[in-house]
Scaffold this motif. Structure first.
Motif, PDB file in Angstrom:
ATOM      1  N   GLY A  37      73.404  67.516  75.859  1.00 20.45           N
ATOM      2  CA  GLY A  37      72.029  67.118  74.979  1.00 20.45           C
ATOM      3  C   GLY A  37      71.305  68.032  74.925  1.00 20.45           C
ATOM      4  N   ASP A  38      70.163  67.894  74.291  1.00 18.28           N
ATOM      5  CA  ASP A  38      69.016  68.891  73.972  1.00 18.28           C
ATOM      6  C   ASP A  38      68.953  69.996  75.025  1.00 18.28           C
ATOM      7  N   ASN A  39      68.613  69.571  76.010  1.00 20.80           N
ATOM      8  CA  ASN A  39      68.027  70.791  76.936  1.00 20.80           C
ATOM      9  C   ASN A  39      69.237  71.932  77.385  1.00 20.80           C
TER      10      ASN A  39
ATOM     11  N   CYS B 182      71.627  72.386  75.127  1.00 22.39           N
ATOM     12  CA  CYS B 182      72.607  72.687  74.143  1.00 22.39           C
ATOM     13  C   CYS B 182      72.154  74.287  73.427  1.00 22.39           C
TER      14      CYS B 182
ATOM     15  N   TYR C 106      75.138  74.963  69.381  1.00 25.58           N
ATOM     16  CA  TYR C 106      75.023  73.951  68.144  1.00 25.58           C
ATOM     17  C   TYR C 106      75.439  74.462  66.899  1.00 25.58           C
TER      18      TYR C 106
ATOM     19  N   LYS D 270      72.070  60.772  70.011  1.00 29.36           N
ATOM     20  CA  LYS D 270      70.668  61.684  70.505  1.00 29.36           C
ATOM     21  C   LYS D 270      70.817  63.304  70.188  1.00 29.36           C
ATOM     22  N   GLY D 271      70.077  64.129  70.875  1.00 32.70           N
ATOM     23  CA  GLY D 271      69.966  65.540  70.650  1.00 32.70           C
ATOM     24  C   GLY D 271      71.182  66.345  70.888  1.00 32.70           C
ATOM     25  N   GLY D 272      71.027  67.740  70.874  1.00 32.48           N
ATOM     26  CA  GLY D 272      72.177  68.472  71.507  1.00 32.48           C
ATOM     27  C   GLY D 272      73.228  68.354  70.278  1.00 32.48           C
TER      28      GLY D 272
ATOM     29  N   GLU E  68      73.518  65.640  67.758  1.00 32.76           N
ATOM     30  CA  GLU E  68      72.772  65.978  66.671  1.00 32.76           C
ATOM     31  C   GLU E  68      73.553  66.931  65.793  1.00 32.76           C
TER      32      GLU E  68
ATOM     33  N   ASN F  38      68.864  60.089  66.368  1.00 35.91           N
ATOM     34  CA  ASN F  38      68.640  61.446  65.565  1.00 35.91           C
ATOM     35  C   ASN F  38      68.568  61.195  64.174  1.00 35.91           C
TER      36      ASN F  38
END
Lengths: 169, 169, 169, 169
Positions: B11-13, B15, B20, B42-44, B47, B77
């Motif tokens: 996820g986000d944190n 990635c 990416y 979600k993120g990372g 996304e 996202n």
């Protein structure tokens, strides 16, 4: 995102010929309007709307989504572009409600009743067809409790459904 | 039905930029192959692959499906064609596994670990990218127990992923 | 509320005699400490701990809770006071994690792996028995990612388990 | 296994004083009969029955089970012996139905309606109290569809409830 119309209503056993034909035409019209359709992916009304949508002249691939109770895609009816097998049994009903931007209910027994009650709890509008009995007709125009109001909108023909959808989306 | 590729991973944190960019190119290639993409929305990595898919020259509307933990589509996202808000929290992970015909794992912490373990239990293949650490690399090529075997296939570049997908689908 | 200890680990096929006997004694000791036990209600380690608990001299009715994947109470093993049939399939694993105040993992394949990864995500401690291999031993003392730390505590005998529980509860 | 009675009905807002007092006495009587009680663990009727049960002279520890929508035990009302935090939101309703051997419905809005419709689908009997309005009274004695019959049994006082339970368990 393209709007998604949720279809809930009578399954195989309780879906008479006139109801199936109504749902068939409805599916065609919904796809022609550019909407996606989401349903529980089984028989009766769910199958009829999907069948109508898929055989529409304006059919676009990816328009028919089936959210299934079981674990396998093969349990969907044959008019399905995207199968989402949840493995959650009857609890997949809430996923249909949450995925739909607005719902249409036709006929329907206790399964449809559970879906209408969840739509109410989540604040989603349901166009309740009043031509074919079942819980859709029984609950049309009623308020289920005081946490929401006027979500269960009575409708009786397909032109009226399409116009009502246009007014909300 | 058009094949659906499931994307799981950091996820986000967690990635990083190189991850990416890898995922961005992967999304483009998957859509060009005609596959749909499903992820947790979600993120990372989720996304990035969706972003790459949506910005592909070969993008077709309806190719990016997001199966969300919460009740609202707005939590997806912004690279999402079809949002499925489950309200199941982390349990939406199993719905991703069941919806995908085959999965690709990139990096990943404990959430990805849970997804790989469910893929194993349901007998779904996971292409485990070995370039970016995380549980995808750690579990690549391993057998998690004796109820299945050889489901966690090590892969290291995008051409290899595409060829491996072609060989299975 | 009386503390609840969650038991996760090898099912029928992978539960060897020495593991079953360890779990049997563990169940007896947990009940003697006044704890309730929650498990997935099936065979192997789940059955052994429940069996040990129910046959303890200090057994109190209502101490053994089984959270079942299916819809029917009859699918529980026979050492069960309170059966909770979820109908959620493997997703019932997260309900076990959330119901337990602290968990004990013994042996275990991919199902146990999914439970440990969810415990990690929810911030629950897992005492990981290091005597019987499986993912309990493999993951003991590790950090699964950087969202938590030191939740997977290695333990090797029953006295140590009981003392560790006392120190946390 | 000790029989478990499921309690469904009006939550905080819609639970008037007379309903709360009825439910309080009902809880006391149910526990005196040796039954466990399961509910959704929130306010109104759920709280009143649990409160009555816990303050009964015949109270036994472990008799009050709360199946919660959220992830945390602290979200239960204060009359709870065993909290089961599901994290499944409103879908925890089906777990209540499956855990109960027989149900009692008092008052109730759309949430209770969803529970009655699931009880019907799973073939569970519901004693529908006819004194306090709501969907319990509205649906008492009705058949929701033709897949089951006579599951929604009208009852109007506590002696009648206790006798009806005895006749079925």
């Amino acid at each position: 995102m393209r709007p998604i119309i949720g279809i809930i209503g009578s399954g195989d056993n309780a879906c008479k010929k006139s109801m199936y034909e109504f749902a068939l035409e409805l599916g065609d019209r919904l796809v022609s309007e550019g909407y996606r359709i989401v349903s529980g992916g089984k028989g009766g009304v769910m199958e009829a709307v999907s069948n109508g949508g898929m055989n529409s002249e304006n059919y676009f691939e990816g328009s028919i989504i089936c959210i299934l109770p079981g674990l396998h895609k093969t349990s969907a009816n044959k008019f399905c572009d995207i199968a989402i097998p949840t493995g959650f049994g009857l609890n997949r009903n809430t996923v249909i409600i949450n995925t739909a931007d607005i719902l249409i209910a036709i006929g329907g027994g206790s399964g449809t009743m559970s879906e209408i009650s969840f739509a109410w709890q989540y604040g989603k509008k349901v166009l309740c067809v009043t031509n074919f009995g079942g819980w859709s007709e029984e609950l049309a125009g009623k308020n289920l409790d005081n946490r929401n109001e006027n979500l269960l909108i009575p409708v009786s023909d397909i032109d009226e459904i399409i116009e009502t959808l246009r007014s909300f989306i």
